[in-house]
Structures are given as structure tokens and as C-alpha cells.
Design a protein around this motif. Structure first.
Motif, mmCIF file in Angstrom:
data_model
loop_
_atom_site.group_PDB
_atom_site.id
_atom_site.type_symbol
_atom_site.label_atom_id
_atom_site.label_comp_id
_atom_site.label_asym_id
_atom_site.label_seq_id
_atom_site.Cartn_x
_atom_site.Cartn_y
_atom_site.Cartn_z
ATOM 1 N N ARG A 123 0.846 -1.195 0.000
ATOM 2 C CA ARG A 123 0.000 0.000 0.000
ATOM 3 C C ARG A 123 0.882 1.246 0.000
ATOM 4 N N ASP A 124 0.584 2.193 -0.882
ATOM 5 C CA ASP A 124 1.456 3.361 -1.005
ATOM 6 C C ASP A 124 0.743 4.700 -0.902
ATOM 7 N N ASP A 125 -0.554 4.720 -0.573
ATOM 8 C CA ASP A 125 -1.236 6.006 -0.417
ATOM 9 C C ASP A 125 -2.237 5.952 0.726
ATOM 10 N N SER A 126 -2.473 7.103 1.315
ATOM 11 C CA SER A 126 -3.370 7.207 2.464
ATOM 12 C C SER A 126 -3.997 8.596 2.474
ATOM 13 N N ILE A 127 -5.128 8.721 3.169
ATOM 14 C CA ILE A 127 -5.877 9.978 3.198
ATOM 15 C C ILE A 127 -6.099 10.407 4.640
ATOM 16 N N GLY A 128 -6.022 11.720 4.882
ATOM 17 C CA GLY A 128 -6.298 12.269 6.201
ATOM 18 C C GLY A 128 -6.839 13.684 6.078
ATOM 19 N N ILE A 129 -7.136 14.284 7.200
ATOM 20 C CA ILE A 129 -7.584 15.679 7.236
ATOM 21 C C ILE A 129 -6.882 16.387 8.386
ATOM 22 N N ARG A 130 -6.837 17.718 8.304
ATOM 23 C CA ARG A 130 -6.176 18.506 9.343
ATOM 24 C C ARG A 130 -6.876 19.858 9.459
ATOM 25 N N LEU A 131 -7.064 20.312 10.685
ATOM 26 C CA LEU A 131 -7.606 21.651 10.895
ATOM 27 C C LEU A 131 -6.612 22.684 10.374
ATOM 28 N N ARG A 132 -7.078 23.545 9.506
ATOM 29 C CA ARG A 132 -6.179 24.544 8.926
ATOM 30 C C ARG A 132 -5.618 25.467 9.996
ATOM 31 N N SER A 133 -6.390 25.741 11.006
ATOM 32 C CA SER A 133 -5.932 26.650 12.066
ATOM 33 C C SER A 133 -4.716 26.106 12.804
ATOM 34 N N SER A 134 -4.530 24.782 12.798
ATOM 35 C CA SER A 134 -3.393 24.177 13.497
ATOM 36 C C SER A 134 -2.069 24.429 12.780
ATOM 37 N N THR A 135 -2.137 24.872 11.535
ATOM 38 C CA THR A 135 -0.921 25.087 10.750
ATOM 39 C C THR A 135 -0.406 26.514 10.836
ATOM 40 N N ARG A 194 -1.658 28.832 9.089
ATOM 41 C CA ARG A 194 -2.005 29.486 7.834
ATOM 42 C C ARG A 194 -3.384 30.138 7.929
ATOM 43 N N LYS A 195 -3.618 31.096 7.065
ATOM 44 C CA LYS A 195 -4.850 31.877 7.099
ATOM 45 C C LYS A 195 -6.061 30.992 6.830
ATOM 46 N N VAL A 196 -7.102 31.179 7.635
ATOM 47 C CA VAL A 196 -8.333 30.401 7.498
ATOM 48 C C VAL A 196 -9.455 31.300 7.001
ATOM 49 N N ASN A 197 -10.094 30.858 5.924
ATOM 50 C CA ASN A 197 -11.294 31.530 5.431
ATOM 51 C C ASN A 197 -12.487 30.750 5.973
ATOM 52 N N LYS A 198 -13.088 31.256 7.051
ATOM 53 C CA LYS A 198 -14.140 30.514 7.742
ATOM 54 C C LYS A 198 -15.337 30.214 6.854
ATOM 55 N N SER A 199 -15.619 31.089 5.909
ATOM 56 C CA SER A 199 -16.758 30.846 5.022
ATOM 57 C C SER A 199 -16.437 29.802 3.956
ATOM 58 N N ALA A 200 -15.154 29.486 3.776
ATOM 59 C CA ALA A 200 -14.748 28.503 2.762
ATOM 60 C C ALA A 200 -14.645 27.109 3.363
ATOM 61 N N SER A 201 -13.775 26.947 4.358
ATOM 62 C CA SER A 201 -13.599 25.640 4.999
ATOM 63 C C SER A 201 -12.643 25.790 6.171
ATOM 64 N N LYS A 202 -12.728 24.871 7.096
ATOM 65 C CA LYS A 202 -11.784 24.854 8.202
ATOM 66 C C LYS A 202 -10.807 23.682 8.090
ATOM 67 N N TRP A 203 -10.972 22.880 7.019
ATOM 68 C CA TRP A 203 -10.177 21.661 6.883
ATOM 69 C C TRP A 203 -9.171 21.749 5.740
ATOM 70 N N GLU A 204 -8.077 21.046 5.918
ATOM 71 C CA GLU A 204 -7.163 20.735 4.841
ATOM 72 C C GLU A 204 -7.236 19.239 4.592
ATOM 73 N N VAL A 205 -7.306 18.843 3.327
ATOM 74 C CA VAL A 205 -7.270 17.428 2.964
ATOM 75 C C VAL A 205 -5.810 17.020 2.794
ATOM 76 N N LEU A 206 -5.434 15.894 3.384
ATOM 77 C CA LEU A 206 -4.063 15.394 3.320
ATOM 78 C C LEU A 206 -4.020 14.125 2.473
ATOM 79 N N VAL A 207 -3.134 14.105 1.495
ATOM 80 C CA VAL A 207 -2.922 12.909 0.673
ATOM 81 C C VAL A 207 -1.479 12.473 0.881
ATOM 82 N N HIS A 208 -1.309 11.337 1.536
ATOM 83 C CA HIS A 208 0.023 10.825 1.865
ATOM 84 C C HIS A 208 0.449 9.779 0.832
#
Length: 564
Positions: free
Chosen positions: A170-182, A184-198
Motif C-alpha cells: 500500500r502506497d497512499d493514504s488519506i487524512g484531514i487537518r484543521l487549517r488553524s493548526s498550521t 495558515r490563514k483560514v477563510n471561515k466561510s470557505a472551509s476549516k479543513w485541509e485534505v491530506l494525501v500521503h
């Protein structure tokens, strides 16, 4: 591990292929012309491909048997005296040297390469142990990037790996991360999540460090092989020795076992699916929860989350699916290559569904043998890899840097980029280049080096493509034999024609082209027929009206002609 295919010259001068252990033992006995002790892998030890005392190579060398007369699925298509990789499926003693040279042999991985693979596996085990001590310290101290080889620690974020039920590496995996934890600027009306592709990090192999002999051997082996193939009649043909692939693949369902990855983070506007921001990181992730496509689909479809950790996994999949579907729709509306790819996949799904219309038909979930599916689990993985390839290509374009691409998989066709480094040589190089440019790790490749890499990958891939694919299994009269599915479908068609009171021929039916050799699948029946009377070539998915000319269920034969 797949059992080897042994080949031996019989008294009739032909090649006998054996997969089962009993057949292998019988053939080896015949070759040696004496009673022999069963090889170790026949007596229950199937992990013989590591080159150890119980290995196929060791056993053969002790018996002084010519290893060139044995063909294995995991072998390297390379002869020292040959200028390029070639393959062969048979040879007879009566053939001249020139005739034999015109064909090719599979040859087992060399002892040096197997040693390099085992050394890599030992090194990766120690590195994982070292990472675990740093990320899960007994004194509670936080890890730093420098202690993790300048990698971002994502071990506290759960992730999920969705793959075929039969997947070994297996060589790929999926996760999510709160953008505020990074930060980086968060656009609350857009999304609070970042999608992670490992994606599993194999870039170490592709950096040219001449002092590291093992790395060089593995890189050269990957270059010669070009890609893995899992649809060959004799079984899988791997890019690297399985022991190396296992060491580099993601370790799943193992607590406190960590993985090195190259991770794309993507910030998607959940109002319209637009990609607002993206970046690439060298990371360390926790052991992903492994799910099959069916398990992931079932988890998303049902409300039940019984079982340890399933609630978190479902939350990850729900958020990821929502973002990925929105991005895919946005991307297809604005990208012509994405639209064409969606049309190809829809056609492929239609053909697969037609070929699996028989009651009780069971389909594999990996796309082999007309088993292509697009369940929710399949679509999440497909969209995440599309996003990874698109975003990496976009970031490299902004950086004004080249990246190796396989021939025919350019951006104009929506081709994947760096998403399968365990299966494709060109993807390993693409990952190395992306890491060099976007993560400032290592020396980037030049434009000329990228072009040469693409040529080498194309040469190796073309060589393997010449080997008959098991997907092209015998179904119609112009091939030898027939599949059970074809025979059953033709019996159903024959009974249907008899039930309507007409002759079995001269009957018109709707069909869809499967995109190969002017063959069509009869809609509602699932039988494949060779279509005559076509001017040119039928496009994949093209709807046509055909007339049945000849049908022979026992032989799996169906001939039709195009109705003008």
C-alpha cells in the motif's frame, strides 16, 4: 507471495509451466533426472524470494541447475549480454541460437540486488524504530523537525488507507487537518479543513548517491523494469524485489509503527470546490487504518460505527469525500483533460457493468479482468490521487521546474504524477524531483535529465507491454480458449434467442464497443463479440446496432456485423 513459475524441458521439447507446488516438484525432479529432496518452499516455506538459505536461488545453486531455465513472476527481465530488457515465454532445444536470441528470458533477481533489498529492509526497520522513539518519547519531550530528518510530525493525526482487498503493498493514504493548526490563514466561510494525501516516500532510492551501492542497484533495477504489472498470465511482475517493496510501503494497522511520506495538503473551498491553497511536505505519519474499497463504501453508506476507531475513520472519510467530490466537479468543469478522463472512466464502468450482468457474478475490486468499479471507496481514492497529481503539477509549474512524466500521461491527458512510486519508475523520479524543488531536499533534475528518464521509462514499459496481458483473456473466436463468463453469457443469449421464437442468427441487438479490436459487448447480456463490417475502428463506448451472425457458446464464439 506469489509462487514461482518453473519451466523445464520435457522429452517432447516443449516448456511445461507449473504453479502448484506439486507440479513444481515433479518438474524439478524430471530436470535433475534423479530423486531430489523437496525444495524448502514446497514444504510450507513460501517466503523464498529473499535470497536466504531457504530461497529459490540458494536451492537452485546447490543443485547446479541452470537458472535460465526457470521463470519467475518476480524476476528481472535483464540479461548481462543484452542491451535492453526482453522477455520470452517458451523455447525448445531444436531452435537455433538466432531464434533463441530473438526471444527473451525472465531471470531471477541477482544475488547482489537481493542483498541490497534486504539491507534496505533492515535499514527501514531501524529508521521506523528511531522515529517511534522520537515521536513517542518516554520523557514526554516534543519532537523537532531536525530529529526527524526535517520532516513534519503528523503522527497525532489518524489516517486511512483504502485499497484493493488483495493489495500487498500500500502506497497512499488519506487524512484531514484543521487549517488553524498550521498557522495558515483560514477563510471561515470557505472551509476549516485541509485534505491530506500521503504517498509513501521512496525518494531515497532515486537520489544519485554513488557511494551508496545498494541504492544504486535498486534504482537501476527499477529503471530496467519500468513498472509493475499485475495482469500477466504468469502472475505479478514487480518493480523491485518484494522484500524492498514491503519495506518501502505503508505499514498499516500497526500501533506505534510510523511511515515516511510525501504529503500534499490541499485547502479546498467547500462552497464551490475551488483549490485555494496547496503545498508539499516531507512527513512522518502514524500507521493508517487499512480498509478495502467495499469496507470504506459500507462505512460511508451505513450509520453504524461499531468497532475501535471506526468513528474517527468515518469522520475522516466524510470530510475528505465532501471536499474531494466538490474539487473533482469544479476541476472537470474547467479542465478539458479531466472531462475526457471522466468520459473514459464512465465508459469503462459501463462496459464492466455489462460484462458482469450474470446472476451471482463476483467482481474483483482492483479493476483486473473487466472488474472496474466506481464505488464511493473507489471514487475517494481516485479523486485524492487526481488532486495530488494536479496540485503537484501546478506547484512545479509555478516554480518553473521540469518534472519527469510518462509518455502519454502528460497534463493534457490528465495523467497521474508521482502517485504510484512503488509501481512505476517514472513516479519514483517524479517524487524525487517534487521533493527536491518543493521541499528543498536534494539536487533537482535538469530538463534534459527529466527527458532521458521519460525515454528510459517508456522503453521498459513498452517491453513489458509486449507480454500478453491476462486482461486480454480469451473471449472471442480469434483467440484460443474462452472464459467461463463468456460461455455463460452466450448460453443465456442463445436461450433468449430461442425463447423469442426466431433463429439464433440474423437477429439485431444493441451493443457497446469495448475499444479494442472492434469488439463489442451485447447490452443486457454481457457477451463479447467480434464485429465485422466496420469502416475504421469503433471508439470505446460507442453505441451500435449489430446483427448476430454466428454463436457457439461452448467455444465462446460470437460473431456479429454492424447494421448500417
Amino acid at each position: 507471495m506469489v509462487m514461482p513459475y518453473a519451466a523445464a524441458e520435457t522429452p517432447l521439447g516443449s516448456i511445461t509451466w507449473a504453479r502448484r507446488a506439486a507440479d513444481t516438484k515433479a518438474i524439478l525432479s524430471m530436470v535433475c533426472r534423479s530423486s531430489i529432496t523437496s525444495p524448502p518452499w514446497i514444504n510450507g516455506n513460501r517466503d523464498f524470494n529473499d535470497g536466504g538459505l531457504n530461497s529459490f536461488d540458494h536451492w537452485i545453486s546447490r543443485r547446479r541447475i541452470n537458472r535460465r531455465r526457470y521463470i519467475r513472476a518476480e524476476s528481472t527481465p535483464y540479461f548481462a549480454e543484452q542491451k535492453q530488457p526482453r522477455f520470452i515465454d517458451s523455447a525448445t532445444p531444436s531452435q537455433s541460437k538466432n531464434e533463441v536470441k530473438s526471444k527473451t528470458f525472465f531471470e531471477p533477481w541477482s544475488p547482489d540486488l537481493l542483498d541490497a533489498a534486504r539491507s534496505l529492509a533492515q535499514f527501514e526497520d531501524k529508521r521506523r524504530e528511531s522515529y517511534a522513539k522520537i515521536c513517542y518519547p518516554s520523557d514526554g519531550k516534543m519532537s523537532t523537525k531536525s530529529s526527524l530528518e526535517e520532516r513534519t510530525n503528523l503522527t497525532k493525526l489518524p489516517c486511512v488507507c483504502i485499497d484493493a482487498q488483495r493489495a500487498s503493498f500500500r502506497d497512499d493514504s488519506i487524512g484531514i487537518r484543521l487549517r488553524s493548526s498550521t498557522g495558515r490563514k483560514v477563510n471561515k466561510s470557505a472551509s476549516k479543513w485541509e485534505v491530506l494525501v500521503h504517498i509513501a516516500d521512496v525518494s531515497d532510492i532515486y537520489f544519485d548517491r554513488e557511494t551508496d551501492v545498494n541504492t544504486r542497484l535498486l534504482r537501476q533495477a527499477a529503471e530496467r523494469r519500468g513498472q509493475s504489472r499485475y495482469d500477466l498470465p504468469l502472475g505479478p511482475l514487480h518493480l523491485l524485489p518484494p522484500v524492498a517493496l514491503s519495506a518501502l510501503s505503508l505499514a498499516t494497522n500497526k500501533d506505534e509503527t510510523l511511515n515516511r511520506c510525501v504529503t500534499l495538503w490541499a485547502y479546498i473551498d467547500e462552497r464551490d470546490g475551488k483549490l485555494l491553497d496547496a503545498g508539499l511536505e516531507r512527513t512522518v505519519i502514524s500507521s493508517p487504518r487499512a480498509l478495502s474499497f467495499a469496507e470504506a463504501t459500507s462505512l460511508l453508506d451505513s450509520g453504524a460505527t461499531d468497532g475501535p476507531g471506526l468513528s474517527d475513520i468515518k469522520s475522516i472519510l466524510t470530510v475528505a469525500e465532501r471536499n474531494l467530490i466538490l474539487w473533482s466537479q469544479y476541476h472537470q468543469q474547467r479542465n478539458q483533460s479531466a472531462q475526457k478522463r471522466e468520459q473514459r472512466l464512465s465508459t469503462k464502468e459501463l462496459i464492466s457493468n455489462q460484462l458482469n450482468t450474470l446472476p451471482g457474478a463476483k467482481r474483483r475490486d482492483d479493476g483486473v479482468g473487466y472488474s472496474f468499479q466506481r464505488s464511493r471507496g473507489h471514487r475517494i481514492v481516485d479523486s485524492s490521487l487526481d488532486l495530488y497529481a494536479f496540485a503537484v503539477g501546478l506547484l512545479m509549474k509555478r516554480a518553473k521546474q521540469p518534472i519527469p512524466r510518462a509518455v502519454g500521461r502528460g497534463a493534457d491527458r490528465g495523467g497521474r504524477l508521482g502517485t504510484a512510486p512503488l509501481r512505476r519508475y517514472i513516479d519514483g523520479l517524479a517524487q524525487r524531483q517534487a521533493v527536491s524543488v518543493l521541499c528543498s531536499f536534494g539536487e533537482p533534475l535538469t530538463m534534459e535529465e527529466c527527458r532521458e528518464a521519460a525515454k528510459r521509462a517508456a522503453l521498459a514499459s513498452d517491453t513489458i507491454d509486449n507480454v500478453r496481458s491476462s486482461k486480454q483473456s480469451t473471449t472471442t473466436g480469434n483467440r484460443t480458449g474462452s472464459s467461463r463468463r463468456q460461455v455463460s453469457a452466450l448460453h443465456n443469449l442463445s436461450r433468449y434467442l430461442a425463447s423469442i421464437g426466431g433463429a439464433q442468427t440474423q437477429h439485431r441487438m444493441k451493443a457497446t464497443s469495448i475499444g479494442r479490436n472492434n469488439e463489442v459487448v451485447i447490452l443486457g447480456v454481457g457477451a463479447i463479440g467480434s464485429c465485422k463490417g466496420v469502416k475504421g475502428t469503433l471508439k470505446s463506448g460507442e453505441q451500435v446496432l449489430v446483427q448476430i451472425d454466428n454463436i457457439d457458446p461452448e467455444k465462446g464464439l460470437l460473431n456479429v456485423s454492424l447494421v448500417q
